[in-house]
Design a protein around this motif. Structure first.
Motif: not given
Length: 186
Positions: A6-15
């Motif tokens: 599955a293609n997962v887009l994760l925003t805020g990944a740097s926290g």
């Protein structure tokens, strides 16, 4: 939903939460697109989990649409990016209010609308809060500590009582200290 492939887009990944989610999705075989403002933090994570990075500042009005275009087909959207929004409203400059609303409210709504429509068109997708929610089809997972969840529950049932207790317990001082600590992150 099967996450393998599955293609997962994760925003805020740097926290911290973002990094943990990225690792958990990758461990389950998902193709993870990491997004955030700090690419110097995201690149090593992407290399470690076999993901890729798309830089985005979701406070910019066109950023949600541009991020989705660069991310490609999305099966799971985790809108994890957020700015601190604590403290008294009088302590916010108008540009800080706009930025917090754009990142914390507008961007997730825009991305959910656009990604959701595209997922439905492809007969794919499934965009809840965490890996467990995706895998178990749980509608919502509250990740706040138990004490905060109980406080919110009691606060909803007896707001005047909770406000009085907070005032006596020094809630104003705690709120001011919390806001001061997060002011530079707005």
């Amino acid at each position: 939903m099967e996450l393998r492939g599955a293609n997962v887009l994760l925003t805020g990944a740097s926290g911290g939460i973002g990094r943990a989610l990225a690792e958990a999705f990758a461990a389950r075989g998902a193709e993870v697109v990491l997004s955030g403002r700090r690419t110097e933090v995201l690149e090593p994570l992407a290399e470690r989990i076999g993901g890729r990075v798309v830089a985005a500042d979701l406070a910019e009005r066109d950023a949600p649409e541009e991020l989705l275009a660069e991310a490609g087909p999305v099966d799971v959207l985790v809108a994890n990016a957020a700015l601190p929004a604590s403290g008294l409203l009088s302590g916010y400059a108008l540009d800080e209010v706009d930025r917090a609303l754009d990142v914390n409210l507008r961007a997730p709504i825009v991305m959910a609308k656009l990604a959701g429509a595209r997922m439905a068109d492809r007969g794919r997708g499934h965009a809840r809060a965490t890996v467990r929610a995706v895998e178990r089809d749980v509608a919502e997972i509250d990740v706040a500590p138990l004490g905060l969840r109980l406080g919110a529950l009691v606060g909803g049932a007896a707001p005047a009582l909770v406000a009085a207790v907070q005032r006596r317990a020094g809630g104003g001082r705690i709120t001011r200290d919390l806001a001061a600590g997060q002011r530079g992150r707005r």
